[in-house]
Design a protein around this motif. Structure first.
Motif, PDB file in Angstrom:
ATOM      1  N   LEU A  59       0.929  -1.176  -0.084  1.00  0.00           N
ATOM      2  CA  LEU A  59      -0.119  -0.160  -0.038  1.00  0.00           C
ATOM      3  C   LEU A  59       0.823   1.299  -0.082  1.00  0.00           C
ATOM      4  CD1 LEU A  59      -2.647  -1.076   2.472  1.00  0.00           C
ATOM      5  CD2 LEU A  59      -3.105  -0.541   0.355  1.00  0.00           C
ATOM      6  N   ALA A  60       1.812   1.074   0.945  1.00  0.00           N
ATOM      7  CA  ALA A  60       2.696   2.444   1.124  1.00  0.00           C
ATOM      8  C   ALA A  60       3.457   2.757  -0.288  1.00  0.00           C
ATOM      9  CB  ALA A  60       3.749   2.302   2.160  1.00  0.00           C
ATOM     10  N   ALA A  61       3.999   1.829  -0.941  1.00  0.00           N
ATOM     11  CA  ALA A  61       4.693   1.863  -2.264  1.00  0.00           C
ATOM     12  C   ALA A  61       3.806   2.447  -3.317  1.00  0.00           C
ATOM     13  CB  ALA A  61       5.573   0.506  -2.405  1.00  0.00           C
ATOM     14  N   ALA A  62       2.691   1.754  -3.266  1.00  0.00           N
ATOM     15  CA  ALA A  62       1.920   2.136  -4.427  1.00  0.00           C
ATOM     16  C   ALA A  62       1.103   3.458  -4.450  1.00  0.00           C
ATOM     17  CB  ALA A  62       0.832   0.885  -4.679  1.00  0.00           C
ATOM     18  N   LEU A  63       0.956   3.850  -2.994  1.00  0.00           N
ATOM     19  CA  LEU A  63       0.139   5.145  -2.873  1.00  0.00           C
ATOM     20  C   LEU A  63       1.259   6.367  -2.536  1.00  0.00           C
ATOM     21  CD1 LEU A  63      -3.156   3.698  -1.274  1.00  0.00           C
ATOM     22  CD2 LEU A  63      -2.588   4.070  -3.753  1.00  0.00           C
ATOM     23  N   GLY A  64       2.398   6.029  -2.133  1.00  0.00           N
ATOM     24  CA  GLY A  64       3.210   7.169  -1.849  1.00  0.00           C
ATOM     25  C   GLY A  64       3.254   7.752  -0.384  1.00  0.00           C
ATOM     26  N   THR A  65       2.724   6.721   0.466  1.00  0.00           N
ATOM     27  CA  THR A  65       2.657   7.452   2.084  1.00  0.00           C
ATOM     28  C   THR A  65       2.867   6.291   2.893  1.00  0.00           C
ATOM     29  OG1 THR A  65       1.052   8.618   3.238  1.00  0.00           O
ATOM     30  CG2 THR A  65       0.284   7.091   1.761  1.00  0.00           C
ATOM     31  N   GLU A  66       3.463   6.369   3.981  1.00  0.00           N
ATOM     32  CA  GLU A  66       3.673   5.551   4.986  1.00  0.00           C
ATOM     33  C   GLU A  66       2.376   5.573   6.141  1.00  0.00           C
ATOM     34  OE1 GLU A  66       6.119   3.431   5.060  1.00  0.00           O
ATOM     35  OE2 GLU A  66       6.820   4.287   3.296  1.00  0.00           O
ATOM     36  N   ARG A  67       1.511   6.464   5.766  1.00  0.00           N
ATOM     37  CA  ARG A  67       0.260   6.720   6.590  1.00  0.00           C
ATOM     38  C   ARG A  67      -0.804   5.670   6.051  1.00  0.00           C
ATOM     39  NH1 ARG A  67      -2.177  11.940   7.881  1.00  0.00           N
ATOM     40  NH2 ARG A  67      -3.135  10.836   9.677  1.00  0.00           N
ATOM     41  N   VAL A  68      -0.485   4.460   6.220  1.00  0.00           N
ATOM     42  CA  VAL A  68      -1.432   3.431   5.826  1.00  0.00           C
ATOM     43  C   VAL A  68      -1.880   2.476   7.009  1.00  0.00           C
ATOM     44  CG1 VAL A  68      -0.777   3.329   3.380  1.00  0.00           C
ATOM     45  CG2 VAL A  68       0.616   1.805   5.233  1.00  0.00           C
ATOM     46  N   ILE A  69      -3.231   1.830   7.072  1.00  0.00           N
ATOM     47  CA  ILE A  69      -3.528   1.196   7.801  1.00  0.00           C
ATOM     48  C   ILE A  69      -4.416  -0.068   7.175  1.00  0.00           C
ATOM     49  CG2 ILE A  69      -5.193   0.779   9.765  1.00  0.00           C
ATOM     50  CD1 ILE A  69      -4.652   3.363  10.721  1.00  0.00           C
ATOM     51  N   ARG A  70      -4.263  -1.313   7.216  1.00  0.00           N
ATOM     52  CA  ARG A  70      -4.965  -2.441   6.926  1.00  0.00           C
ATOM     53  C   ARG A  70      -5.916  -3.028   7.825  1.00  0.00           C
ATOM     54  NH1 ARG A  70      -1.798  -7.674   5.163  1.00  0.00           N
ATOM     55  NH2 ARG A  70      -3.719  -8.310   4.510  1.00  0.00           N
ATOM     56  N   ALA A  71      -7.046  -3.394   7.156  1.00  0.00           N
ATOM     57  CA  ALA A  71      -8.253  -3.923   8.042  1.00  0.00           C
ATOM     58  C   ALA A  71      -8.850  -4.986   7.456  1.00  0.00           C
ATOM     59  CB  ALA A  71      -9.268  -2.931   8.418  1.00  0.00           C
ATOM     60  N   MET A  72      -8.797  -6.099   8.384  1.00  0.00           N
ATOM     61  CA  MET A  72      -9.648  -7.474   7.766  1.00  0.00           C
ATOM     62  C   MET A  72     -11.018  -7.288   8.315  1.00  0.00           C
ATOM     63  SD  MET A  72     -10.210  -9.959   6.110  1.00  0.00           S
ATOM     64  CE  MET A  72      -8.595 -10.228   5.047  1.00  0.00           C
ATOM     65  N   PRO A  73     -12.145  -7.057   7.629  1.00  0.00           N
ATOM     66  CA  PRO A  73     -13.527  -6.914   7.888  1.00  0.00           C
ATOM     67  C   PRO A  73     -13.906  -8.473   7.584  1.00  0.00           C
ATOM     68  CG  PRO A  73     -13.540  -5.963   6.016  1.00  0.00           C
ATOM     69  CD  PRO A  73     -12.003  -6.450   6.184  1.00  0.00           C
ATOM     70  N   ASN A  74     -15.372  -8.879   7.884  1.00  0.00           N
ATOM     71  CA  ASN A  74     -16.036  -9.862   7.370  1.00  0.00           C
ATOM     72  C   ASN A  74     -17.401  -9.605   6.887  1.00  0.00           C
ATOM     73  OD1 ASN A  74     -17.198  -9.640   9.894  1.00  0.00           O
ATOM     74  ND2 ASN A  74     -16.511 -11.789  10.499  1.00  0.00           N
ATOM     75  N   THR A  75     -17.964 -10.346   6.254  1.00  0.00           N
ATOM     76  CA  THR A  75     -19.225 -10.211   5.491  1.00  0.00           C
ATOM     77  C   THR A  75     -20.483  -9.628   6.540  1.00  0.00           C
ATOM     78  OG1 THR A  75     -19.723 -12.498   5.233  1.00  0.00           O
ATOM     79  CG2 THR A  75     -18.579 -11.446   3.340  1.00  0.00           C
ATOM     80  N   PRO A  76     -20.443 -10.233   7.557  1.00  0.00           N
ATOM     81  CA  PRO A  76     -21.650  -9.818   8.203  1.00  0.00           C
ATOM     82  C   PRO A  76     -21.556  -8.217   8.562  1.00  0.00           C
ATOM     83  CG  PRO A  76     -20.905 -11.766   9.574  1.00  0.00           C
ATOM     84  CD  PRO A  76     -19.945 -11.495   8.265  1.00  0.00           C
ATOM     85  N   GLY A  77     -20.420  -7.522   8.493  1.00  0.00           N
ATOM     86  CA  GLY A  77     -20.357  -6.025   8.447  1.00  0.00           C
ATOM     87  C   GLY A  77     -21.246  -5.256   7.461  1.00  0.00           C
ATOM     88  N   ALA A  78     -21.710  -6.297   6.412  1.00  0.00           N
ATOM     89  CA  ALA A  78     -22.638  -5.436   5.608  1.00  0.00           C
ATOM     90  C   ALA A  78     -24.172  -5.137   6.273  1.00  0.00           C
ATOM     91  CB  ALA A  78     -23.055  -6.483   4.252  1.00  0.00           C
ATOM     92  N   ILE A  79     -24.245  -5.774   7.423  1.00  0.00           N
ATOM     93  CA  ILE A  79     -25.561  -5.489   8.401  1.00  0.00           C
ATOM     94  C   ILE A  79     -25.014  -5.041   9.582  1.00  0.00           C
ATOM     95  CG2 ILE A  79     -26.924  -7.108   7.062  1.00  0.00           C
ATOM     96  CD1 ILE A  79     -26.604  -9.046   9.425  1.00  0.00           C
ATOM     97  N   GLY A  80     -23.623  -4.723   9.825  1.00  0.00           N
ATOM     98  CA  GLY A  80     -23.147  -3.947  11.068  1.00  0.00           C
ATOM     99  C   GLY A  80     -23.026  -5.066  12.232  1.00  0.00           C
ATOM    100  N   LYS A  81     -22.823  -6.277  11.852  1.00  0.00           N
ATOM    101  CA  LYS A  81     -22.711  -7.204  12.830  1.00  0.00           C
ATOM    102  C   LYS A  81     -21.497  -7.998  12.430  1.00  0.00           C
ATOM    103  CE  LYS A  81     -25.339  -8.381  15.649  1.00  0.00           C
ATOM    104  NZ  LYS A  81     -25.346  -7.830  17.129  1.00  0.00           N
ATOM    105  N   GLY A  82     -20.535  -7.354  11.811  1.00  0.00           N
ATOM    106  CA  GLY A  82     -19.277  -7.989  11.613  1.00  0.00           C
ATOM    107  C   GLY A  82     -18.264  -7.509  12.769  1.00  0.00           C
ATOM    108  N   ILE A  83     -16.791  -8.101  12.385  1.00  0.00           N
ATOM    109  CA  ILE A  83     -15.692  -7.625  13.159  1.00  0.00           C
ATOM    110  C   ILE A  83     -14.572  -7.454  12.144  1.00  0.00           C
ATOM    111  CG2 ILE A  83     -15.155 -10.109  13.594  1.00  0.00           C
ATOM    112  CD1 ILE A  83     -14.417  -9.127  16.422  1.00  0.00           C
ATOM    113  N   SER A  84     -13.794  -6.700  12.355  1.00  0.00           N
ATOM    114  CA  SER A  84     -12.532  -5.887  11.692  1.00  0.00           C
ATOM    115  C   SER A  84     -11.741  -6.073  12.862  1.00  0.00           C
ATOM    116  CB  SER A  84     -13.087  -4.811  11.391  1.00  0.00           C
ATOM    117  OG  SER A  84     -14.182  -4.633  10.493  1.00  0.00           O
ATOM    118  N   VAL A  85     -10.448  -6.485  12.239  1.00  0.00           N
ATOM    119  CA  VAL A  85      -8.960  -6.286  12.764  1.00  0.00           C
ATOM    120  C   VAL A  85      -8.037  -5.528  12.127  1.00  0.00           C
ATOM    121  CG1 VAL A  85      -7.088  -7.791  13.953  1.00  0.00           C
ATOM    122  CG2 VAL A  85      -9.819  -8.667  13.772  1.00  0.00           C
ATOM    123  N   LEU A  86      -7.548  -4.601  12.845  1.00  0.00           N
ATOM    124  CA  LEU A  86      -6.663  -3.708  12.266  1.00  0.00           C
ATOM    125  C   LEU A  86      -4.837  -4.143  12.356  1.00  0.00           C
ATOM    126  CD1 LEU A  86      -7.817  -0.210  14.162  1.00  0.00           C
ATOM    127  CD2 LEU A  86      -8.154  -1.010  11.603  1.00  0.00           C
TER     128      LEU A  86
END
Length: 267
Positions: free
Chosen positions: A101-128
């Motif tokens: 992400l950092a190399a492609a977008l030219g910034t070190e201020r990057v965060i990635r998250a892994m959500p899951n599909t129940p997030g579509a109804i607000g019942k998921g969980i994401s990990v940063l």
């Protein structure tokens, strides 16, 4: 969440869920939708909420990348036009590492998250996951942005994201398979198909709500419903034997985690 200008790159189901949550918040951000093929729902949301859809790019406070990871390489140059020296980038793409992400977008201020599909109804969980150089404020901003999808955990070390993918990222498919297999087993035992599907689905839904409502460990709830010498114990003797569900799930999570690592390496 403080008022910010956000470019949402990719407005699929997760993007829609995020945007809807942001718009319901107390401090409404200035959201820009970027999607080459927006759905009628997205077009209607943009019009109703007076949001810009596919305007000319310019640096914003936060870029949220919610596109398919397969098209990131060909989209990175266009996305980078939204990124300035003070822009925070939050990616919910699977398999795209922080350094990529950092190399492609030219910034070190990057965060990635892994959500899951129940997030579509607000019942998921994401990990940063985030570089150690990021501030607590950046982590807090990302956490608040993800809350419309459900609970948020982390940050964790990036290597842990592979295991997260195996457990929660791919996990809904395991649960759906369990319901599918339970319904098929009910049919094989003599139930009509519609009744078997209803029993399997509602058993899962009710059990999940009980797990959430009590806060008790799943192990304790399992033991509470298992009487010595009863029908449940007979079934669990099959499911928990050496080649049963615990062993299969360990193997499945390991396979998903290995595949995530391979995808992250471009294989």
């Amino acid at each position: 969440m403080p008022a910010q200008k956000i470019a949402l790159i990719g407005v699929g189901r997760m993007g829609e869920a995020l945007a809807s949550g942001w718009l319901r918040g107390r401090s409404r951000p200035d959201i820009v939708f970027v999607d080459p093929a927006p759905s009628p729902l997205v077009e209607a949301m943009a019009e109703e909420e007076e949001l810009l859809l596919n305007p000319q790019p310019e640096p914003v406070d936060v870029v949220v990348v919610a596109i398919k990871p397969q098209i990131f390489a060909t989209s990175a140059n266009e996305i980078s036009e939204w990124v300035g020296p003070n822009t925070l980038v939050l990616s919910i793409m699977a398999g795209v590492r922080l350094k990529q992400l950092a190399a492609a977008l030219g910034t070190e201020r990057v965060i990635r998250a892994m959500p899951n599909t129940p997030g579509a109804i607000g019942k998921g969980i994401s990990v940063l996951s985030a570089p150690e150089s990021l501030t607590k404020k950046d982590i807090s901003t990302a956490t608040k942005l993800l809350r419309p999808l459900g609970k948020v955990e982390g940050p964790v070390a990036e290597p842990s994201i592979s295991a997260v993918t195996g457990v929660s990222g791919s996990g809904p498919a395991y649960i759906f398979l369990l319901v599918e297999a339970l319904a098929e087993a009910g049919e094989a035992a003599g139930l009509k198909p519609e009744l078997a599907r209803t029993l399997a689905r509602e058993t899962l839904v009710g059990s999940a709500r009980l797990l959430e409502a009590t806060g008790d460990p799943a192990r304790d709830l399992r033991k509470a419903v298992t009487s010595k010498g009863g029908t449940t114990e007979a079934a669990l003797d099959v499911l928990m034997r050496g080649d049963g569900i615990p062993s299969l799930l360990r193997e499945a999570v390991r396979a998903a985690a290995d595949r995530e690592r391979a995808l992250s390496s471009g294989k």
